[in-house]
Design a protein around this motif. Sequence first.
Motif, PDB file in Angstrom:
ATOM      1  N   UNK A 146      31.154  29.405  40.731  1.00  0.00           N
ATOM      2  CA  UNK A 146      32.170  30.421  41.083  1.00  0.00           C
ATOM      3  C   UNK A 146      32.337  31.619  40.094  1.00  0.00           C
ATOM      4  N   UNK A 147      32.383  32.814  40.406  1.00  0.00           N
ATOM      5  CA  UNK A 147      32.502  33.753  39.260  1.00  0.00           C
ATOM      6  C   UNK A 147      34.110  33.559  38.906  1.00  0.00           C
ATOM      7  N   UNK A 148      34.533  33.613  37.322  1.00  0.00           N
ATOM      8  CA  UNK A 148      35.512  33.537  36.824  1.00  0.00           C
ATOM      9  C   UNK A 148      35.898  34.960  36.339  1.00  0.00           C
ATOM     10  N   UNK A 149      36.851  35.556  36.858  1.00  0.00           N
ATOM     11  CA  UNK A 149      37.242  36.948  36.130  1.00  0.00           C
ATOM     12  C   UNK A 149      38.601  36.535  35.268  1.00  0.00           C
ATOM     13  N   UNK A 150      38.592  37.548  34.289  1.00  0.00           N
ATOM     14  CA  UNK A 150      39.792  37.456  33.309  1.00  0.00           C
ATOM     15  C   UNK A 150      40.482  38.745  33.732  1.00  0.00           C
ATOM     16  N   UNK A 151      41.903  38.816  34.157  1.00  0.00           N
ATOM     17  CA  UNK A 151      42.444  40.061  34.363  1.00  0.00           C
ATOM     18  C   UNK A 151      43.754  40.062  33.454  1.00  0.00           C
ATOM     19  N   UNK A 152      43.688  41.317  32.865  1.00  0.00           N
ATOM     20  CA  UNK A 152      44.910  41.758  32.177  1.00  0.00           C
ATOM     21  C   UNK A 152      45.847  42.724  33.277  1.00  0.00           C
ATOM     22  N   UNK A 153      47.121  42.726  32.780  1.00  0.00           N
ATOM     23  CA  UNK A 153      47.839  43.474  33.590  1.00  0.00           C
ATOM     24  C   UNK A 153      48.118  43.015  34.747  1.00  0.00           C
ATOM     25  N   UNK A 154      48.083  41.832  35.173  1.00  0.00           N
ATOM     26  CA  UNK A 154      48.304  41.378  36.626  1.00  0.00           C
ATOM     27  C   UNK A 154      49.762  41.267  37.181  1.00  0.00           C
ATOM     28  N   UNK A 155      50.671  41.607  36.114  1.00  0.00           N
ATOM     29  CA  UNK A 155      52.133  41.808  36.730  1.00  0.00           C
ATOM     30  C   UNK A 155      52.327  43.269  37.108  1.00  0.00           C
ATOM     31  N   UNK A 156      51.537  44.343  36.947  1.00  0.00           N
ATOM     32  CA  UNK A 156      51.764  45.645  37.047  1.00  0.00           C
ATOM     33  C   UNK A 156      51.399  46.156  38.340  1.00  0.00           C
ATOM     34  N   UNK A 157      51.738  47.494  38.562  1.00  0.00           N
ATOM     35  CA  UNK A 157      51.583  48.234  39.701  1.00  0.00           C
ATOM     36  C   UNK A 157      50.398  47.994  40.438  1.00  0.00           C
ATOM     37  N   UNK A 158      49.209  48.318  39.614  1.00  0.00           N
ATOM     38  CA  UNK A 158      47.888  48.040  39.956  1.00  0.00           C
ATOM     39  C   UNK A 158      47.324  46.746  40.092  1.00  0.00           C
ATOM     40  N   UNK A 159      47.642  45.888  38.833  1.00  0.00           N
ATOM     41  CA  UNK A 159      47.199  44.544  38.540  1.00  0.00           C
ATOM     42  C   UNK A 159      47.657  43.695  39.714  1.00  0.00           C
ATOM     43  N   UNK A 160      48.779  43.762  40.124  1.00  0.00           N
ATOM     44  CA  UNK A 160      49.237  42.755  41.141  1.00  0.00           C
ATOM     45  C   UNK A 160      48.344  42.875  42.257  1.00  0.00           C
ATOM     46  N   UNK A 161      47.737  44.197  42.512  1.00  0.00           N
ATOM     47  CA  UNK A 161      47.084  44.386  43.602  1.00  0.00           C
ATOM     48  C   UNK A 161      45.709  43.806  43.611  1.00  0.00           C
ATOM     49  N   UNK A 162      45.376  43.980  42.322  1.00  0.00           N
ATOM     50  CA  UNK A 162      44.043  43.382  41.914  1.00  0.00           C
ATOM     51  C   UNK A 162      43.817  41.997  42.021  1.00  0.00           C
ATOM     52  N   UNK A 163      44.998  41.315  41.475  1.00  0.00           N
ATOM     53  CA  UNK A 163      45.083  39.919  41.711  1.00  0.00           C
ATOM     54  C   UNK A 163      44.921  39.373  43.128  1.00  0.00           C
ATOM     55  N   UNK A 164      45.643  40.094  43.791  1.00  0.00           N
ATOM     56  CA  UNK A 164      45.518  39.773  45.415  1.00  0.00           C
ATOM     57  C   UNK A 164      44.192  39.867  46.042  1.00  0.00           C
ATOM     58  N   UNK A 165      43.544  41.070  45.812  1.00  0.00           N
ATOM     59  CA  UNK A 165      42.248  41.338  46.325  1.00  0.00           C
ATOM     60  C   UNK A 165      41.073  40.489  45.596  1.00  0.00           C
ATOM     61  N   UNK A 166      41.220  40.173  44.441  1.00  0.00           N
ATOM     62  CA  UNK A 166      40.274  39.026  43.733  1.00  0.00           C
ATOM     63  C   UNK A 166      40.400  37.750  44.662  1.00  0.00           C
ATOM     64  N   UNK A 167      41.767  37.301  44.758  1.00  0.00           N
ATOM     65  CA  UNK A 167      41.909  36.061  45.515  1.00  0.00           C
ATOM     66  C   UNK A 167      41.207  36.113  47.091  1.00  0.00           C
ATOM     67  N   UNK A 168      41.495  37.449  47.832  1.00  0.00           N
ATOM     68  CA  UNK A 168      40.848  37.482  48.962  1.00  0.00           C
ATOM     69  C   UNK A 168      39.422  37.359  48.923  1.00  0.00           C
ATOM     70  N   UNK A 169      38.497  37.537  47.933  1.00  0.00           N
ATOM     71  CA  UNK A 169      37.219  37.597  47.628  1.00  0.00           C
ATOM     72  C   UNK A 169      36.589  36.147  47.027  1.00  0.00           C
ATOM     73  N   UNK A 170      37.679  35.409  47.064  1.00  0.00           N
ATOM     74  CA  UNK A 170      37.323  33.964  46.594  1.00  0.00           C
ATOM     75  C   UNK A 170      37.079  33.892  45.057  1.00  0.00           C
ATOM     76  N   UNK A 171      37.305  34.932  44.142  1.00  0.00           N
ATOM     77  CA  UNK A 171      37.058  34.922  42.802  1.00  0.00           C
ATOM     78  C   UNK A 171      38.131  34.285  41.938  1.00  0.00           C
ATOM     79  N   UNK A 172      37.796  33.327  41.300  1.00  0.00           N
ATOM     80  CA  UNK A 172      38.553  32.491  40.276  1.00  0.00           C
ATOM     81  C   UNK A 172      39.144  33.630  39.366  1.00  0.00           C
TER      82      UNK A 172
END
Length: 274
Positions: A1-27
């Motif tokens: 499984x791909x592992x992604x490191x995400x910064x800014x995950x609590x921000x305006x764009x970052x929160x949506x990135x976290x959700x979209x990564x989850x939908x794609x099954x990316x750890x």
Amino acid sequence: MTLALLTGATGFVGRQLLARLGERGIAVRAVVREGTQDRLSACDTLQNVISTPSLFHESAQWWEEVSQGVDLVIHAAWYAQPGQYLVAPENMECLTGTITMAQGCLQSGVKRFVGLGTCFEYDVSHGLLGIDTPLRPTSPYGDAKAATYLALSHWLPQAGMEFLWCRLFYLHGEGEDERRFVPYLRAKLQAGETADLTSGQQVRDYLDVRDAAAMIVDRALGRAQGAVNICSGIPITIRAMAESIADENGRRDLLNFGARPDNLVDPPHVVGQP
């Protein structure tokens, strides 16, 4: 499984990135500022959260340790205080901190680094902005973003790391700061109060932040490198945007165009080529 490191995950764009990564099954391994963990959105694939007083002041060695085992980095963190971020001195800290971060990620063997840029890197006098449009930022924010892009785009690929730079245009939607144009307008209309606006003749490229995040994740998981625009490519005037929002409540009568003076340094036309 791909592992992604995400910064800014609590921000305006970052929160949506976290959700979209989850939908794609990316750890996901999220790096957040201390005290903001409770602002993380739900994500079934969120493996762990690392907090720091300031990620822009951590060392390359710290980032090397944090990014162990990571395949993909999506760096969404940056200073973004509304009304201040364009000229804030913190932009220089974000620039130098991002370079240090990339160094650490490179040392740990990360394969792909994705950063978020801005349309304000471009020479906006061109109006229609493509990735071949010359860069000519006119603010410390645009300067710092462009400098980060230029440094990483030359350095990382030569060192063996894939590099993608996603330039954002005008975003709106869920989680947007209430001081920004769209939330201000919605709040006024819902309260039945008059919204004082400029003439509204400026032309912009608006995109829902959820769609923008999906575009970023699609490109991050692809093979594209270099700069890309994250935009709709659809020109719309501020006036037309305001009227479409007012129509949701049937209250165009509350739009007071011309009550505020136009900003003479505000570019008249900013539209991206996707």
